[in-house]
Write an enzyme that holds these catalytic residues in place. Sequence first.
Site, PDB file in Angstrom:
ATOM      1  N   TYR A  55       0.851  -1.200   0.000  1.00 21.31           N
ATOM      2  CA  TYR A  55       0.000   0.000   0.000  1.00 21.31           C
ATOM      3  C   TYR A  55       0.871   1.228   0.000  1.00 21.31           C
ATOM      4  CZ  TYR A  55      -4.948  -0.478  -0.083  1.00 21.31           C
ATOM      5  OH  TYR A  55      -6.223  -0.652  -0.533  1.00 21.31           O
ATOM      6  N   ASP A 200      -6.197  13.961 -25.062  1.00 16.54           N
ATOM      7  CA  ASP A 200      -6.180  12.562 -24.626  1.00 16.54           C
ATOM      8  C   ASP A 200      -5.550  11.772 -25.773  1.00 16.54           C
ATOM      9  OD1 ASP A 200      -6.656   9.925 -24.044  1.00 16.54           O
ATOM     10  OD2 ASP A 200      -8.820  10.141 -23.733  1.00 16.54           O
ATOM     11  N   LYS A 230      -1.416   0.891 -24.812  1.00 17.61           N
ATOM     12  CA  LYS A 230      -1.769   0.810 -26.240  1.00 17.61           C
ATOM     13  C   LYS A 230      -0.471   0.923 -27.055  1.00 17.61           C
ATOM     14  CE  LYS A 230      -6.450   2.226 -25.159  1.00 17.61           C
ATOM     15  NZ  LYS A 230      -7.510   3.244 -25.238  1.00 17.61           N
ATOM     16  N   ARG A 236      -1.329  -2.150 -18.367  1.00 19.34           N
ATOM     17  CA  ARG A 236      -2.584  -1.400 -18.382  1.00 19.34           C
ATOM     18  C   ARG A 236      -2.462  -0.296 -17.337  1.00 19.34           C
ATOM     19  NH1 ARG A 236      -5.321  -4.572 -21.606  1.00 19.34           N
ATOM     20  NH2 ARG A 236      -6.959  -3.041 -21.839  1.00 19.34           N
TER      21      ARG A 236
HETATM   22  C1  LIG Z   1      -8.557   3.527 -24.429  1.00 19.68           C
HETATM   23  C2  LIG Z   1      -8.929   4.946 -24.206  1.00 19.68           C
HETATM   24  C3  LIG Z   1      -9.303   5.419 -22.929  1.00 19.68           C
HETATM   25  C4  LIG Z   1      -9.644   4.526 -21.767  1.00 19.68           C
HETATM   26  O1  LIG Z   1      -8.749   3.621 -21.344  1.00 19.68           O
HETATM   27  P1  LIG Z   1      -9.167   2.381 -20.420  1.00 19.68           P
HETATM   28  O2  LIG Z   1      -7.829   1.954 -19.935  1.00 19.68           O
HETATM   29  O3  LIG Z   1      -9.845   1.410 -21.316  1.00 19.68           O
HETATM   30  O4  LIG Z   1     -10.038   2.875 -19.330  1.00 19.68           O
HETATM   31  C5  LIG Z   1      -9.529   6.776 -22.782  1.00 19.68           C
HETATM   32  N1  LIG Z   1      -9.407   7.616 -23.822  1.00 19.68           N
HETATM   33  C6  LIG Z   1      -9.090   7.195 -25.069  1.00 19.68           C
HETATM   34  C7  LIG Z   1      -8.983   8.177 -26.164  1.00 19.68           C
HETATM   35  C8  LIG Z   1      -8.841   5.847 -25.310  1.00 19.68           C
HETATM   36  O5  LIG Z   1      -8.554   5.451 -26.544  1.00 19.68           O
END
Ligand SMILES: *Cc1c(COP(=O)(O)O)cnc(C)c1O
Length: 420
Positions: A55, A200, A230, A236
């Site tokens: 933690y 984003d 990604k 993740r």
């Molecule tokens: C994948 C994605 C997210 C969210 O990510 P998670 O890990 O699935 O919650 C947010 N914004 C964009 C533009 C994304 O492509």
Amino acid sequence: MDVYRDQLAAFDPDIFSFIAAEERRQSAGIELIPSENYTYPEVLSALGSVLTNKYSEGYPGRRYYGGQENTDAIENVARERACALFRAQHANVQPLSGSPMNQAVYFGLLAPGDTILAMDLSHGGHLTHGAPVSHMGKVFNFVRYKTEPDGSIDYDRVMELAKANRPKLVLAGHSSYPREYDYAAFRRIADAVGARAMADISHLGGLVAANVLANPLDAGFDVVTTTTHKSLRGPRGGLILCSAELAKTIDSAVFPGLQGGPHMNQVAAAAITFKKAMEAQFLSYARQVLANARTLAGALAAGGAQLVTGGTDNHLMVVNTVESFGLDGRQAEETLDRIGVTVNRQIVPDDQRPPLRPSGIRLGTPASTTRGMVEGDMELLAGWMISALQAPEDTAQLADLHKQVSEFCRQFAVPGVEQS
Ligand SMILES: *Cc1c(COP(=O)(O)O)cnc(C)c1O
């Protein structure tokens, strides 16, 4: 690692066999879902480490639990590397994933009811950009801009929308837009109405880190968010980059605003990912992702596929399968599944069809490029996909194509998975 594998196999053969089956699935087919990737063995090792036991609510030097000498060091390294990689003044590496990362920014910078100008979902925006089904869509007032019929963004129209709606936040970003953004134009629009500018870049993180796509921080954006799993190829997780001025606001919005204890195994894995992304090899990887996407798009178009916006500037593309092959996105996805090619069904701009049976599919090259595929492989792949989509009822041909795809995949190892 192998010792633990044996223990798991002995104790829980059910779960173990599903993990082993997933390793085979990931090796046997071609992964074209643009948000997916194969992470590094080093990342898998950190994720499976004892850091998961700890933690560490708070931030380095200011924690609410003892025993933080190692977690503080790890988080500091992760933050420093993230700042260096993206030329940011401040980094928060604690978001558990992309969705909480964006929520933290909204709650940090805005009050409930405030207006956010963001991209329409069917034109490429993400669920967390105010989709009515998301909680964020209920808490904040989202106003949406759209792309033009040719796929471009008309920045004068976005400016008009901004002036009419006076957003507090202008959000650039997408999860299925195949074109590059003009971040300076977004910055000007935000400035014209006194709003903050947020990007984003969840899909593009690795490509921006490698500088093969534009970095919104260079255009003076206040906040940039990205997932780490990604195109960045890490665990993740989420990453928030911001100006020094916003550091405190963002940090307290993540913790204690939204989350409790960070996942320190994930933070360590993110630090490793950032180190990988600084290597020359990663730059070649990022260039190859773009080259593969251009080749795949070109070959699909030559085979009769209609691409939304006509092509791609990044790692992804959207095919209108109804117009191209008379198949909705679900039929196209299922047909490609049968030859071992994984894509996802996708709505197209102003899609009139329901989301579970939309008009297209979305595909991208980060995962296949990680396995070592290059332009010639993309051409082969496009040929197989076109053959399948043109004759989805031809079971004999589908079986034959599946065999070709499986044999082809044996040449390309999946990082972290033993070749069988
Ligand atoms: C994948 C994605 C997210 C969210 O990510 P998670 O890990 O699935 O919650 C947010 N914004 C964009 C533009 C994304 O492509």
